[in-house]
Every structure is written in C-alpha cells, then in structure tokens.
Design a protein around this motif. Structure first.
Motif, PDB file in Angstrom:
ATOM      1  N   CYS A   1      42.815  43.497  41.174  1.00  9.59           N
ATOM      2  CA  CYS A   1      41.528  43.003  40.743  1.00  9.59           C
ATOM      3  C   CYS A   1      40.764  42.115  41.623  1.00  9.59           C
ATOM      4  O   CYS A   1      39.784  42.200  42.076  1.00  9.59           O
ATOM      5  CB  CYS A   1      41.320  43.191  39.318  1.00  9.59           C
ATOM      6  SG  CYS A   1      41.423  44.261  38.264  1.00  9.59           S
TER       7      CYS A   1
ATOM      8  N   SER B   1      38.754  40.570  33.538  1.00 11.07           N
ATOM      9  CA  SER B   1      39.059  41.753  34.219  1.00 11.07           C
ATOM     10  C   SER B   1      39.662  42.452  33.008  1.00 11.07           C
ATOM     11  O   SER B   1      39.281  43.823  33.166  1.00 11.07           O
ATOM     12  CB  SER B   1      40.400  41.662  35.237  1.00 11.07           C
ATOM     13  OG  SER B   1      39.864  40.619  36.521  1.00 11.07           O
TER      14      SER B   1
ATOM     15  N   ARG C   1      38.168  46.317  31.725  1.00  6.53           N
ATOM     16  CA  ARG C   1      38.809  47.595  31.334  1.00  6.53           C
ATOM     17  C   ARG C   1      38.669  47.942  30.001  1.00  6.53           C
ATOM     18  O   ARG C   1      38.662  49.076  29.884  1.00  6.53           O
ATOM     19  CB  ARG C   1      40.299  47.355  31.908  1.00  6.53           C
ATOM     20  CG  ARG C   1      41.181  48.592  32.027  1.00  6.53           C
ATOM     21  CD  ARG C   1      42.271  48.300  32.840  1.00  6.53           C
ATOM     22  NE  ARG C   1      42.248  47.957  34.202  1.00  6.53           N
ATOM     23  CZ  ARG C   1      43.273  48.033  34.949  1.00  6.53           C
ATOM     24  NH1 ARG C   1      44.543  47.967  34.371  1.00  6.53           N
ATOM     25  NH2 ARG C   1      43.176  47.588  36.243  1.00  6.53           N
TER      26      ARG C   1
ATOM     27  N   GLN D   1      30.832  43.376  35.077  1.00  9.54           N
ATOM     28  CA  GLN D   1      31.245  44.201  36.193  1.00  9.54           C
ATOM     29  C   GLN D   1      30.685  43.616  37.494  1.00  9.54           C
ATOM     30  O   GLN D   1      31.214  43.864  38.456  1.00  9.54           O
ATOM     31  CB  GLN D   1      30.934  45.685  36.130  1.00  9.54           C
ATOM     32  CG  GLN D   1      30.859  46.613  37.114  1.00  9.54           C
ATOM     33  CD  GLN D   1      32.531  46.967  37.792  1.00  9.54           C
ATOM     34  OE1 GLN D   1      33.376  46.385  37.072  1.00  9.54           O
ATOM     35  NE2 GLN D   1      32.579  47.456  38.799  1.00  9.54           N
TER      36      GLN D   1
ATOM     37  N   THR E   1      32.982  42.197  40.878  1.00 11.17           N
ATOM     38  CA  THR E   1      32.646  43.011  42.180  1.00 11.17           C
ATOM     39  C   THR E   1      31.493  42.216  42.987  1.00 11.17           C
ATOM     40  O   THR E   1      31.089  42.945  44.048  1.00 11.17           O
ATOM     41  CB  THR E   1      32.325  44.485  42.010  1.00 11.17           C
ATOM     42  OG1 THR E   1      30.679  44.417  41.338  1.00 11.17           O
ATOM     43  CG2 THR E   1      33.197  45.197  41.328  1.00 11.17           C
TER      44      THR E   1
END
Length: 292
Positions: free
Chosen positions: A169, A190, A194, A216, A220
């Motif tokens: 990740c 993280s 998930r 999210q 990212t």
C-alpha cells in the motif's frame, strides 16, 4: 475580512452546509471548530474560498471536529491553479465516529501489530482475534495491522494485513511523506479501507460510505502533479495575536482574541504588549464605528 469569514457568514453557503448536517449537529459549533483550526494554522487563510467551502461541507456531512484529532485541514499548493487549497483529511478516529453514528455497528477494533504483541487470528466459520499489546518501551517493529467490525446483528467482519501488504500500500501511494511521518496511522487506515469494502456491502450507509471514500482519496493522494502538502507553520505568539485581533469581524471574535491575549501576554515583551494594546484599541473603534 478573510476568506473563512466570508464563507461562514454567507447565507448562501450556510444554507448549503446546514442542508448536509445531521439533525443533531450545530452550525455555530462547526464554525467555532473551523475558526480554531485556522488559528492553529494561519496558512489556511491563503486557501481558496471554494476549497474552504468544500471542506465545510465534508466536515458537516460527517459531523467531525476539524480542531481535534477526528479530522484535519491541510493547506496544499495546487500547481495547476497556482494557489492553495484547503484539504479535508479525516483521521481513523473520525471514521470510528461516523461508523458508530450509523447505528448499525456495535464494536470496532483497528490496530497496528508490533513484533512483541500477542496476536492470534483465526478465520473460517467463526472469526476470532486474540490481541494483547506489548507494554514495554521496546515493542519491536510493526509487523502487520488488523481491523474488526461487529455489526448489531452479531456478524463479525475482519481483515488482517501482513507487513508486506502494508508495504505494498505504501509503495502504491503517490504521497510518501505521510507514510514516513505516520506509518502506524497509515497502516490502520489501510486495513480499515480494505475492510471498509465489506462494511459497505453489509450495512450500505451513505455517510459512512462517503467517509470511507475520503480515506481512499487520502491513501492514493498524488503530491507530485497537483498539490504539495504544506506542514503547519509555527508562528510566534505575537504574530498570531496580531492576526487574530486584526481579523476580528465582530465583538464575539474579538473576545476570543482578547482571551488568547490574556493567556499569553506574559510571554511578550513591553514593546509587543504595547503594539497589541494599540491594535486592540483600533479594532474596537472600527467595530464600534461599523455598528453606528
């Protein structure tokens, strides 16, 4: 009048923010939290009015406090626009608050795992987790992370990530600085992200789904092409006081500035105290003239 003041006192903006707030939320409380966050990091005053408004919308929708450890406001320089944006960042504690507010979740656990922790995970027809944290000063390195959600109906959703999964990740993230500074926090985010995919399907709560989408976005985040994170700048108490007083737009905000002055005036020298007193007098006169 600064950009935050413009936004939080514009009725058009206020109506849109209040329309997205939970019924038990309070706009005045939200406004005070934003004022507090801006006082802690004056660089936020350079952010665009639109980005401040968008952050207000997200904070209102999730009902999290941006002046605490539930969420944060980060000024980032947008290279495309050549100006600063106010970026809303929700912490894992804010995620927990939103999740419990859904009324569909009984219990949440989210934790990074160290080498000397006791951790046993069993999956299958019944999920079980045994976790006892190491209490010594040296607990070793982080070797994984886990998240567990127990729904009101007794169902248990869980996710475990090994160190290799966490590193994957990290390697896929476009922003590395936050991982360097807050590895444990990012590991928890993280594994919660998930697990969040399963939680979304299980309870289908729009607000929680939106909050998980924000996570999210953070995981990212691209700091190489669009925005660069700016760390909060430490300003002297003297400079901070001058800004607080000069930016006061009514007696209420001036009272807040005066309380801050009473708290820290002992740390100022005579020249600085005289300058602050002069600024207070001129600001009080300006507000008096506006009310005539």
């Amino acid at each position: 009048m600064n950009k935050l003041t413009t936004v939080i006192n514009d009725q058009k903006f206020i109506d849109q923010v209040m329309a997205r707030m939970p019924v038990d939320a309070n706009f005045d409380k939200l406004k005070a939290q934003f004022n507090s966050a801006f006082r802690k990091n004056m660089k936020l005053l350079d952010c665009s009015s639109l980005s401040i408004f968008e952050s207000l919308i997200e904070a209102a929708m999730f009902n999290v406090d941006v002046s605490s450890d539930e969420a944060y406001l980060i000024p980032r320089f947008n290279k495309d626009k050549g100006s600063y944006d106010c970026d809303f960042v929700i912490d894992y504690k804010g995620i927990l608050k939103v999740a419990y507010a859904s009324g569909k979740i009984k219990r949440i656990e989210m934790q990074e795992i160290y080498e000397k922790d006791h951790f046993v995970y069993k999956s299958g027809t019944e999920v079980s987790v045994e976790y006892s944290p190491c209490l010594s000063d040296d607990c070793g390195a982080i070797i994984g992370a886990y998240a567990l959600v127990e729904l009101n109906n007794g169902a248990i959703l869980s996710e475990v990530m090994r160190k290799a999964d966490i590193e994957q990740c990290k390697n896929q993230a476009k922003s590395k600085s936050v991982w360097t500074n807050w590895y444990g926090e990012m590991a928890k985010k993280s594994v919660m992200h998930r697990l969040g995919k399963h939680v979304k399907r299980a309870i289908n709560d729009p607000t929680l789904n939106a909050a998980l989408d924000v996570v999210q976005r953070q995981l990212t985040y691209d700091d190489s092409t669009k925005k660069v994170e700016i760390q909060p700048q430490e300003e002297s108490e003297f400079e901070n006081l001058k800004t607080l007083i000069s930016e006061s737009f009514d007696n209420e905000t001036l009272d807040i500035a005066l309380q801050e002055y009473e708290r820290c005036k002992i740390n100022l020298d005579d020249s600085q105290n005289n300058q602050i007193k002069s600024l207070i007098n001129s600001t009080q006169q300006e507000l008096k003239n506006e009310n005539i």
